[in-house]
Design a protein around this motif. Sequence first.
Motif, PDB file in Angstrom:
ATOM      1  N   ARG A  74       0.776  -1.512   0.113  1.00  0.00           N
ATOM      2  CA  ARG A  74      -0.009  -0.098  -0.111  1.00  0.00           C
ATOM      3  C   ARG A  74       0.897   1.149  -0.159  1.00  0.00           C
ATOM      4  NH1 ARG A  74      -1.067   1.042   6.017  1.00  0.00           N
ATOM      5  NH2 ARG A  74      -2.065   3.046   4.965  1.00  0.00           N
ATOM      6  N   MET A  75       0.278   2.417  -0.140  1.00  0.00           N
ATOM      7  CA  MET A  75       0.987   3.585  -0.464  1.00  0.00           C
ATOM      8  C   MET A  75       1.816   3.911   0.830  1.00  0.00           C
ATOM      9  SD  MET A  75      -0.446   7.214  -2.099  1.00  0.00           S
ATOM     10  CE  MET A  75       0.599   8.567  -2.461  1.00  0.00           C
ATOM     11  N   GLY A  76       1.081   3.621   2.102  1.00  0.00           N
ATOM     12  CA  GLY A  76       2.115   3.944   3.448  1.00  0.00           C
ATOM     13  C   GLY A  76       3.286   3.204   3.317  1.00  0.00           C
ATOM     14  N   ALA A  77       3.510   2.132   2.600  1.00  0.00           N
ATOM     15  CA  ALA A  77       4.615   1.283   2.632  1.00  0.00           C
ATOM     16  C   ALA A  77       5.655   1.961   1.871  1.00  0.00           C
ATOM     17  CB  ALA A  77       4.441  -0.017   1.930  1.00  0.00           C
ATOM     18  N   ARG A  78       5.294   2.758   0.940  1.00  0.00           N
ATOM     19  CA  ARG A  78       6.390   3.687   0.298  1.00  0.00           C
ATOM     20  C   ARG A  78       6.780   4.954   0.942  1.00  0.00           C
ATOM     21  NH1 ARG A  78       8.442   1.999  -5.158  1.00  0.00           N
ATOM     22  NH2 ARG A  78       7.394   0.012  -5.320  1.00  0.00           N
ATOM     23  N   VAL A  79       5.936   5.585   1.181  1.00  0.00           N
ATOM     24  CA  VAL A  79       5.914   6.744   1.986  1.00  0.00           C
ATOM     25  C   VAL A  79       5.069   6.866   3.282  1.00  0.00           C
ATOM     26  CG1 VAL A  79       5.738   9.367   2.099  1.00  0.00           C
ATOM     27  CG2 VAL A  79       6.193   8.127  -0.065  1.00  0.00           C
ATOM     28  N   GLY A  80       5.839   6.694   4.472  1.00  0.00           N
ATOM     29  CA  GLY A  80       5.224   6.850   5.746  1.00  0.00           C
ATOM     30  C   GLY A  80       3.996   7.763   6.140  1.00  0.00           C
ATOM     31  N   LYS A  81       3.166   7.266   7.116  1.00  0.00           N
ATOM     32  CA  LYS A  81       1.986   8.110   7.483  1.00  0.00           C
ATOM     33  C   LYS A  81       2.627   9.462   8.226  1.00  0.00           C
ATOM     34  CE  LYS A  81      -1.235   4.609   8.306  1.00  0.00           C
ATOM     35  NZ  LYS A  81      -1.970   3.900   9.680  1.00  0.00           N
ATOM     36  N   LYS A  82       3.755   9.265   8.750  1.00  0.00           N
ATOM     37  CA  LYS A  82       4.360  10.390   9.600  1.00  0.00           C
ATOM     38  C   LYS A  82       4.816  11.560   8.638  1.00  0.00           C
ATOM     39  CE  LYS A  82       7.268  11.799  13.138  1.00  0.00           C
ATOM     40  NZ  LYS A  82       8.338  11.422  14.439  1.00  0.00           N
ATOM     41  N   GLN A  83       5.639  11.020   7.723  1.00  0.00           N
ATOM     42  CA  GLN A  83       6.199  11.822   6.396  1.00  0.00           C
ATOM     43  C   GLN A  83       5.101  12.544   5.846  1.00  0.00           C
ATOM     44  OE1 GLN A  83       8.609   8.269   4.933  1.00  0.00           O
ATOM     45  NE2 GLN A  83      10.105  10.106   4.636  1.00  0.00           N
ATOM     46  N   VAL A  84       3.881  11.821   5.489  1.00  0.00           N
ATOM     47  CA  VAL A  84       2.940  12.519   4.944  1.00  0.00           C
ATOM     48  C   VAL A  84       2.268  13.839   5.682  1.00  0.00           C
ATOM     49  CG1 VAL A  84       0.591  12.244   3.744  1.00  0.00           C
ATOM     50  CG2 VAL A  84       2.335  10.509   3.407  1.00  0.00           C
ATOM     51  N   TYR A  85       2.233  13.294   7.003  1.00  0.00           N
ATOM     52  CA  TYR A  85       1.515  14.365   7.756  1.00  0.00           C
ATOM     53  C   TYR A  85       2.442  15.400   7.989  1.00  0.00           C
ATOM     54  CZ  TYR A  85       0.494  16.357  12.404  1.00  0.00           C
ATOM     55  OH  TYR A  85      -0.069  17.043  13.439  1.00  0.00           O
ATOM     56  N   VAL A  86       3.757  15.291   8.327  1.00  0.00           N
ATOM     57  CA  VAL A  86       4.522  16.517   8.420  1.00  0.00           C
ATOM     58  C   VAL A  86       4.819  17.299   7.263  1.00  0.00           C
ATOM     59  CG1 VAL A  86       6.962  16.781   8.533  1.00  0.00           C
ATOM     60  CG2 VAL A  86       6.253  15.362  10.272  1.00  0.00           C
ATOM     61  N   LYS A  87       4.881  16.622   5.972  1.00  0.00           N
ATOM     62  CA  LYS A  87       4.654  17.499   4.784  1.00  0.00           C
ATOM     63  C   LYS A  87       3.592  18.334   4.589  1.00  0.00           C
ATOM     64  CE  LYS A  87       6.096  17.109   0.081  1.00  0.00           C
ATOM     65  NZ  LYS A  87       6.534  16.026  -1.056  1.00  0.00           N
ATOM     66  N   LYS A  88       2.344  17.883   4.803  1.00  0.00           N
ATOM     67  CA  LYS A  88       1.018  18.580   4.932  1.00  0.00           C
ATOM     68  C   LYS A  88       1.060  19.684   5.788  1.00  0.00           C
ATOM     69  CE  LYS A  88      -2.947  17.006   6.765  1.00  0.00           C
ATOM     70  NZ  LYS A  88      -4.285  16.377   6.666  1.00  0.00           N
ATOM     71  N   VAL A  89       1.370  19.283   7.405  1.00  0.00           N
ATOM     72  CA  VAL A  89       1.054  20.330   8.048  1.00  0.00           C
ATOM     73  C   VAL A  89       2.529  21.394   8.140  1.00  0.00           C
ATOM     74  CG1 VAL A  89       1.891  20.543  10.695  1.00  0.00           C
ATOM     75  CG2 VAL A  89       0.564  18.799  10.133  1.00  0.00           C
ATOM     76  N   ARG A  90       3.469  21.368   7.629  1.00  0.00           N
ATOM     77  CA  ARG A  90       4.432  22.312   7.135  1.00  0.00           C
ATOM     78  C   ARG A  90       3.833  22.920   6.071  1.00  0.00           C
ATOM     79  NH1 ARG A  90      10.157  19.065   7.264  1.00  0.00           N
ATOM     80  NH2 ARG A  90      10.160  18.999   9.497  1.00  0.00           N
ATOM     81  N   ALA A  91       2.979  22.618   5.060  1.00  0.00           N
ATOM     82  CA  ALA A  91       2.531  23.465   3.860  1.00  0.00           C
ATOM     83  C   ALA A  91       1.566  24.163   4.508  1.00  0.00           C
ATOM     84  CB  ALA A  91       2.257  22.473   2.784  1.00  0.00           C
TER      85      ALA A  91
END
Length: 150
Positions: free
Chosen positions: A84-101
């Motif tokens: 699944r997509m979470g296996a390529r990019v972790g949930k935390k990385q996605v969250y951090v990127k979103k929050v920073r933006a």
Amino acid sequence: MVINLRTKKRLASRVTGAGIHRIYFDPTHLDDIADAITRNDIRSLITANTIKIKPVSGTSRGRAQHKRRQKAKRGSKAGSKQGRMGARVGKKQVYVKKVRALRYLLAVFKDRKDITNPEFWALYKKVGGNTVRNKAHLHLLVDEIKAKRS
């Protein structure tokens, strides 16, 4: 007769600041080098090109670059990805990127005077708490705040 020039090599290394293995003695002038005793003697031999300093040899990146190119070819297309997509990019990385933006966008709104300081902090907490879904959602919330004000 073989002359031991290890001490001369060490002295030349100290004078130049280069490593011992970078010092090169010209084989045709070994007698001159053996006669050199002081640091000044060594310096004069360096200017006369009897003692040379080899250039620094770094680690070659050729093999690593080739390997990276080969790896990029393999299994990177849409049909080859597994998990699944979470296996390529972790949930935390996605969250951090979103929050920073979103926090950057909030700062822009505040600078433009679209929102006041208390409104900024209310939205900031919503962003941190993952209530705001994306940029479009944040724009919607800011527009609602503006509508309430007017």
